[in-house]
Design a protein around this motif. Sequence first.
Motif, PDB file in Angstrom:
ATOM      1  N   ILE A 165       0.956  -1.157  -0.077  1.00  0.00           N
ATOM      2  CA  ILE A 165      -0.126   0.056   0.041  1.00  0.00           C
ATOM      3  C   ILE A 165       0.948   1.273   0.090  1.00  0.00           C
ATOM      4  CG2 ILE A 165      -1.346   1.315   1.600  1.00  0.00           C
ATOM      5  CD1 ILE A 165      -3.168  -0.462   0.071  1.00  0.00           C
ATOM      6  N   VAL A 166       0.420   2.040  -0.890  1.00  0.00           N
ATOM      7  CA  VAL A 166       1.021   3.536  -0.961  1.00  0.00           C
ATOM      8  C   VAL A 166       0.372   4.491   0.037  1.00  0.00           C
ATOM      9  CG1 VAL A 166       1.861   5.663  -2.070  1.00  0.00           C
ATOM     10  CG2 VAL A 166       2.139   3.227  -3.159  1.00  0.00           C
ATOM     11  N   ALA A 167      -1.069   4.426  -0.243  1.00  0.00           N
ATOM     12  CA  ALA A 167      -1.673   5.262   0.595  1.00  0.00           C
ATOM     13  C   ALA A 167      -3.269   4.923   0.888  1.00  0.00           C
ATOM     14  CB  ALA A 167      -1.959   6.643   0.039  1.00  0.00           C
ATOM     15  N   PHE A 168      -3.634   4.835   2.193  1.00  0.00           N
ATOM     16  CA  PHE A 168      -5.168   4.839   2.461  1.00  0.00           C
ATOM     17  C   PHE A 168      -5.497   6.138   2.729  1.00  0.00           C
ATOM     18  CE2 PHE A 168      -4.169   0.483   3.912  1.00  0.00           C
ATOM     19  CZ  PHE A 168      -5.353  -0.284   3.340  1.00  0.00           C
ATOM     20  N   ILE A 169      -6.387   6.675   1.761  1.00  0.00           N
ATOM     21  CA  ILE A 169      -6.547   7.917   1.930  1.00  0.00           C
ATOM     22  C   ILE A 169      -8.138   8.333   2.574  1.00  0.00           C
ATOM     23  CG2 ILE A 169      -6.894  10.130   0.442  1.00  0.00           C
ATOM     24  CD1 ILE A 169      -5.059   9.185  -1.537  1.00  0.00           C
ATOM     25  N   ASN A 170      -8.150   9.110   3.594  1.00  0.00           N
ATOM     26  CA  ASN A 170      -9.368   9.566   4.217  1.00  0.00           C
ATOM     27  C   ASN A 170     -10.148  10.729   3.594  1.00  0.00           C
ATOM     28  OD1 ASN A 170     -11.460  10.084   6.320  1.00  0.00           O
ATOM     29  ND2 ASN A 170      -9.970   9.714   8.052  1.00  0.00           N
ATOM     30  N   CYS A 171     -11.413  10.650   3.175  1.00  0.00           N
ATOM     31  CA  CYS A 171     -12.023  11.498   2.542  1.00  0.00           C
ATOM     32  C   CYS A 171     -13.263  11.511   2.788  1.00  0.00           C
ATOM     33  CB  CYS A 171     -11.399  11.423   1.079  1.00  0.00           C
ATOM     34  SG  CYS A 171     -12.110  12.924   0.151  1.00  0.00           S
ATOM     35  N   SER A 172     -14.235  12.634   2.537  1.00  0.00           N
ATOM     36  CA  SER A 172     -15.877  12.649   2.330  1.00  0.00           C
ATOM     37  C   SER A 172     -16.291  12.844   3.717  1.00  0.00           C
ATOM     38  CB  SER A 172     -16.198  11.199   1.730  1.00  0.00           C
ATOM     39  OG  SER A 172     -17.802  11.215   1.868  1.00  0.00           O
ATOM     40  N   GLU A 173     -15.641  12.782   4.727  1.00  0.00           N
ATOM     41  CA  GLU A 173     -16.286  12.848   6.045  1.00  0.00           C
ATOM     42  C   GLU A 173     -15.227  13.939   6.842  1.00  0.00           C
ATOM     43  OE1 GLU A 173     -19.150   9.528   7.619  1.00  0.00           O
ATOM     44  OE2 GLU A 173     -16.876   8.764   7.361  1.00  0.00           O
ATOM     45  N   PRO A 174     -15.603  14.363   8.081  1.00  0.00           N
ATOM     46  CA  PRO A 174     -14.680  15.001   8.907  1.00  0.00           C
ATOM     47  C   PRO A 174     -13.722  13.858   9.337  1.00  0.00           C
ATOM     48  CG  PRO A 174     -16.859  15.790   9.603  1.00  0.00           C
ATOM     49  CD  PRO A 174     -16.992  14.736   8.548  1.00  0.00           C
ATOM     50  N   CYS A 175     -12.445  14.083   9.074  1.00  0.00           N
ATOM     51  CA  CYS A 175     -11.524  13.091   9.209  1.00  0.00           C
ATOM     52  C   CYS A 175     -10.846  13.156  10.791  1.00  0.00           C
ATOM     53  CB  CYS A 175     -10.486  13.444   7.989  1.00  0.00           C
ATOM     54  SG  CYS A 175     -10.757  13.133   6.518  1.00  0.00           S
ATOM     55  N   ARG A 176     -10.530  12.243  11.199  1.00  0.00           N
ATOM     56  CA  ARG A 176     -10.280  12.112  12.646  1.00  0.00           C
ATOM     57  C   ARG A 176      -9.161  11.355  12.928  1.00  0.00           C
ATOM     58  NH1 ARG A 176     -13.072  13.504  16.520  1.00  0.00           N
ATOM     59  NH2 ARG A 176     -12.410  11.846  17.808  1.00  0.00           N
ATOM     60  N   ALA A 177      -8.018  11.784  13.753  1.00  0.00           N
ATOM     61  CA  ALA A 177      -6.744  11.287  14.064  1.00  0.00           C
ATOM     62  C   ALA A 177      -7.051  10.011  14.882  1.00  0.00           C
ATOM     63  CB  ALA A 177      -6.034  12.391  14.736  1.00  0.00           C
ATOM     64  N   ASP A 178      -7.997   9.866  15.938  1.00  0.00           N
ATOM     65  CA  ASP A 178      -8.299   8.665  16.588  1.00  0.00           C
ATOM     66  C   ASP A 178      -8.634   7.569  15.609  1.00  0.00           C
ATOM     67  OD1 ASP A 178     -10.906   9.860  16.105  1.00  0.00           O
ATOM     68  OD2 ASP A 178     -11.439   9.714  18.116  1.00  0.00           O
ATOM     69  N   SER A 179      -9.400   7.812  14.490  1.00  0.00           N
ATOM     70  CA  SER A 179      -9.702   6.897  13.669  1.00  0.00           C
ATOM     71  C   SER A 179      -8.283   6.202  13.028  1.00  0.00           C
ATOM     72  CB  SER A 179     -10.498   7.283  12.539  1.00  0.00           C
ATOM     73  OG  SER A 179     -11.761   7.672  13.156  1.00  0.00           O
ATOM     74  N   PHE A 180      -7.373   7.270  12.777  1.00  0.00           N
ATOM     75  CA  PHE A 180      -6.155   6.653  11.923  1.00  0.00           C
ATOM     76  C   PHE A 180      -5.507   5.804  13.163  1.00  0.00           C
ATOM     77  CE2 PHE A 180      -5.160   9.813   8.323  1.00  0.00           C
ATOM     78  CZ  PHE A 180      -6.189   9.333   7.616  1.00  0.00           C
TER      79      PHE A 180
END
Length: 376
Positions: free
Chosen positions: A104-119
């Motif tokens: 994997i190069v990148a899982f890209i978080n998009c479309s909702e408020p992005c949260r550090a705790d989800s990461f």
Amino acid sequence: MLSHAAVLGQVNTYAKVLGFNSGHRIASWLPLYHDMGLIAAFIMPLIVGASVVMLDPFQWVAKPETLLEAIQQHRTHYCWLPNFAFNHLARAARIPQHLDLSNIVAFINCSEPCRADSFRLFENRFRPYGLPANSLQVCYAMAETVFAVSQSALGSPPLIALTDAESFHASGRVEPPRAGQPQLEFLSCGAPLAETDVRVWDAETGKVLEDGEQGQIHLRAPWMFSGYFDLPDLTREKLANGWYQTGDLGFMKEGYLYITGRSDDLLIVYGRNFYAHHVEEIAHQFAGVVPGRCVTITVDSVASGTREAVLIAEVNSGVDEGDLRRQIKERVLLLLGLNLHRLKFVSAGWLVKTTSGKIARAANRDKYLREMDSRR
């Protein structure tokens, strides 16, 4: 309404930012009627000549490990996900045998408020299976600009801005957290794409705000849409002097964009500003609440002469509703300083969602008010 030139200009610019080319492969369960699925996981690879492994969205929701299996089997490089999907994968996916995410190069978080705790949740779960360092990234996007507005820098961790919660709710300014006091964290969406102008606007003064000051996000780019089809009034409202008024709230800090919420997510209670998704994130931490199935609204109160906050949450059967109600109210008050007027617990399927899977705040508020009126 988007021209072919707008689509091509956006796709070529975004692909360059990502280093995305014909040798790459994408894994996706995203539906094609949503701009993230259509542009990032279909049109862009189609134009660039890359490959896509597509999964059925409903199958993925039921068996989230199918995405992990596709990534491993086809050695894919990129995957776009809304924020809730990181939580869903970390909590519900069964780990395939010999799982290897090292490609994997990148899982890209998009479309909702992005949260550090989800990461953090996702990284803790999948780090043992070869998840590369700094592969969790963030994008701010919307259909009105075809897709991407900003993108965090691949190979580096997205920045996190910490701020004192009380001062931010009171003034909308990012201030250093105070020791022992509640704080908020905002995950950076990265720097704007080339030729994309972002300004943070104060609607009251009609001026651009400084770094660390929250306001309305306005955009200008060569791949901007020309208007909403057959909706001239809405087009005039949203497009003014070449700037698109997104309806999102956020701030800039040292060249990086941070999104704090949407204007219609802003709750003004007793003269203070709160954000609906902050309340909902706290509620989701309790085991009795169905993940992703709660909404915060405000209702007029004749008794208090202001608006008061109401949380509506789908809960699992068999939970002690009285105890759960008390715990949520105490946690929200402790972390946000907000006294919830009412918590309404409902059964699964009560809440209304949009076609893209987001909670429809206005529709749920209307449903709640109709129910309250019918009981009078």
